[in-house]
Scaffold this motif. Structure first.
Motif, PDB file in Angstrom:
ATOM      1  N   VAL A   1       3.644  -1.125   3.893  1.00 53.47           N
ATOM      2  CA  VAL A   1       3.231   0.262   3.677  1.00 53.47           C
ATOM      3  C   VAL A   1       4.434   1.069   3.228  1.00 53.47           C
ATOM      4  O   VAL A   1       5.481   1.069   3.881  1.00 53.47           O
ATOM      5  CB  VAL A   1       2.631   0.866   4.962  1.00 53.47           C
TER       6      VAL A   1
ATOM      7  N   ARG B   1       1.541   4.809  -8.610  1.00 54.76           N
ATOM      8  CA  ARG B   1       1.312   3.434  -8.166  1.00 54.76           C
ATOM      9  C   ARG B   1       1.946   2.436  -9.139  1.00 54.76           C
ATOM     10  O   ARG B   1       2.606   1.474  -8.721  1.00 54.76           O
ATOM     11  CB  ARG B   1      -0.202   3.180  -8.070  1.00 54.76           C
TER      12      ARG B   1
ATOM     13  N   VAL C   1       0.857  -1.183   0.000  1.00 50.14           N
ATOM     14  CA  VAL C   1       0.000   0.000   0.000  1.00 50.14           C
ATOM     15  C   VAL C   1       0.892   1.231   0.000  1.00 50.14           C
ATOM     16  O   VAL C   1       1.780   1.369   0.849  1.00 50.14           O
ATOM     17  CB  VAL C   1      -0.918   0.016   1.245  1.00 50.14           C
TER      18      VAL C   1
ATOM     19  N   VAL D   1      -8.676   1.126   1.388  1.00 47.77           N
ATOM     20  CA  VAL D   1      -7.790   0.065   0.897  1.00 47.77           C
ATOM     21  C   VAL D   1      -8.583  -1.205   0.643  1.00 47.77           C
ATOM     22  O   VAL D   1      -8.443  -1.856  -0.409  1.00 47.77           O
ATOM     23  CB  VAL D   1      -6.642  -0.189   1.893  1.00 47.77           C
TER      24      VAL D   1
ATOM     25  N   TRP E   1       1.100  -7.089   5.150  1.00 49.14           N
ATOM     26  CA  TRP E   1       0.870  -5.741   4.650  1.00 49.14           C
ATOM     27  C   TRP E   1       2.182  -4.955   4.685  1.00 49.14           C
ATOM     28  O   TRP E   1       2.839  -4.887   5.709  1.00 49.14           O
ATOM     29  CB  TRP E   1      -0.171  -5.022   5.496  1.00 49.14           C
TER      30      TRP E   1
ATOM     31  N   TRP F   1       3.109  -0.527  -6.561  1.00 52.80           N
ATOM     32  CA  TRP F   1       2.213  -0.693  -5.424  1.00 52.80           C
ATOM     33  C   TRP F   1       0.935  -1.363  -5.908  1.00 52.80           C
ATOM     34  O   TRP F   1       0.550  -1.246  -7.069  1.00 52.80           O
ATOM     35  CB  TRP F   1       1.860   0.648  -4.805  1.00 52.80           C
TER      36      TRP F   1
END
Length: 367
Positions: free
Chosen positions: A50, A76, A13, A133, A48, A81
């Motif tokens: 970040v 992105r 993310v 998200v 996850w 990402w």
């Protein structure tokens, strides 16, 4: 990263702050805990990751949310990402209604306009971003959580400042807006917070020094003592408001802080920027006035003996006489302080302009 990474248990993310000033501070605090929030609220079965990034110091103003989302989608893709979230302090609107967030599942990107959240920005962002998200990933190939669990239209139930959703779930292009009446007041409050009035106050140190110098001279003038006694509360209030208004106007004019509509800045956005600048300067100058008044009152109490004040006023002196004396001297000294403001560093003063964003140190980008 590719969509197949979703099956391997890692989702990346990206958090982008644009411009990298106030949004960068919110982004840094959110990034430190977002992975845990996503594991708790979206899916605990994946890892996850970040990533933080900074957007443009001066983002395009004329394109609004769509231009930001297009830039975010390119970022992105370039940074590999899975989804990207942009936190911005641009006061975005749909018509004349403040825009809080916008989501684009096609671009796998979403944005949040921090000023529209008012004062409680970090707490609201904590509640909103995991949902954004999850909604962006709901339509991704091979999602690691049940499809439909994060319907984009459910966000208003989690973020109380959102009053309406504009768009269709099927299209995946939704805008979340505030109440038109209370939302604009919250938007202005959030703009002032993002503009950091405390920074503006510290940046006007020479103004305060000049005002104290003027107050010290005025404190020795017995004619001003009699003026303070004769004017009364109403006229003293008018003098004070006139002095503060004049100082704010002087700062805006002398340092060219007024935003003018042009090809890149729509008229409504320029008005919002100018309101944010005026309110920021009003708070900063009001705080400096309070400091000046307290200092002047203390100096008057220490230096002017009651008997001397009584001789000048030709009547018994009371504590309210010292208050009135500090009041009028502070108002007059505020005008004198405007001269000192002309000596301030231009960059320091311009930080009070909402549309101005100083170039930051980019050493921490990409962490």
């Amino acid at each position: 990263m590719t969509d197949s990474d979703l099956h391997r248990g890692e989702i990346v993310v990206g958090l982008v702050a644009t411009p990298p000033d106030h949004p960068a501070r919110i982004t840094a605090r959110l990034a430190a805990e977002l992975a845990d929030l996503l594991a708790e609220q979206v899916d605990s079965g994946v890892r996850w990751t970040v990533r933080q990034g900074w957007g443009e110091v001066a983002p395009h103003r004329d394109g609004g949310a769509e231009a930001l989302l297009d830039d975010l989608a390119r970022r992105r893709t370039d940074d590999h990402w899975h989804v990207a979230i942009c936190l911005t302090d641009l006061p975005l609107q749909t018509g004349r209604t403040p825009l809080i967030a916008q989501i684009s599942t096609r671009r796998r990107a979403a944005l949040v306009s921090l000023p529209a959240l008012g004062l409680s920005q970090l707490g609201t962002v904590r509640a909103a971003v995991p949902h954004l998200v999850g909604a962006l990933l709901a339509d991704a190939p091979g999602p690691p959580h049940p499809p439909g669990r994060w319907a984009p239209a459910d966000l208003p139930s989690r973020v109380t400042v959102i009053k309406r959703v504009i768009g269709e779930d099927d299209a995946g292009e939704l805008r979340y807006v505030a109440s038109r009446r209370t939302g604009r007041a919250r938007l202005l409050t959030g703009m002032v917070r993002a503009n950091r009035p405390g920074r503006a106050l510290l940046g006007l140190s020479k103004l305060l020094v000049g005002a104290f110098g003027t107050a010290a001279i005025a404190l020795t003038n017995s004619t001003i003592w009699r003026m303070g006694d004769a004017l009364g509360g109403l006229r003293l209030t008018i003098v004070m408001l006139s002095a503060l208004t004049g100082l704010v106007a002087w700062l805006i004019i002398a340092h060219d802080l007024w935003e003018k509509p042009d090809r890149d800045t729509p008229a409504e956005l320029a008005r919002m920027f100018n309101l944010g600048t005026i309110l920021t300067l009003a708070l900063a100058t009001a705080a400096s006035y309070v400091v000046l008044s307290l200092g002047t009152l203390l100096a008057a109490a220490l230096l002017i003996d009651t008997s001397v004040l009584e001789q000048t006023l030709q009547r018994p002196a009371h504590a309210t006489d010292y208050l009135a004396l500090a009041w009028i001297i502070s108002s007059l000294a505020t005008v004198g302080g405007a001269i000192g403001s002309g000596l301030e560093d231009e960059e320091t003063v311009r930080t009070a302009a909402y549309g101005h964003h100083p170039e930051p140190d980019r050493a921490g980008e990409g962490r």
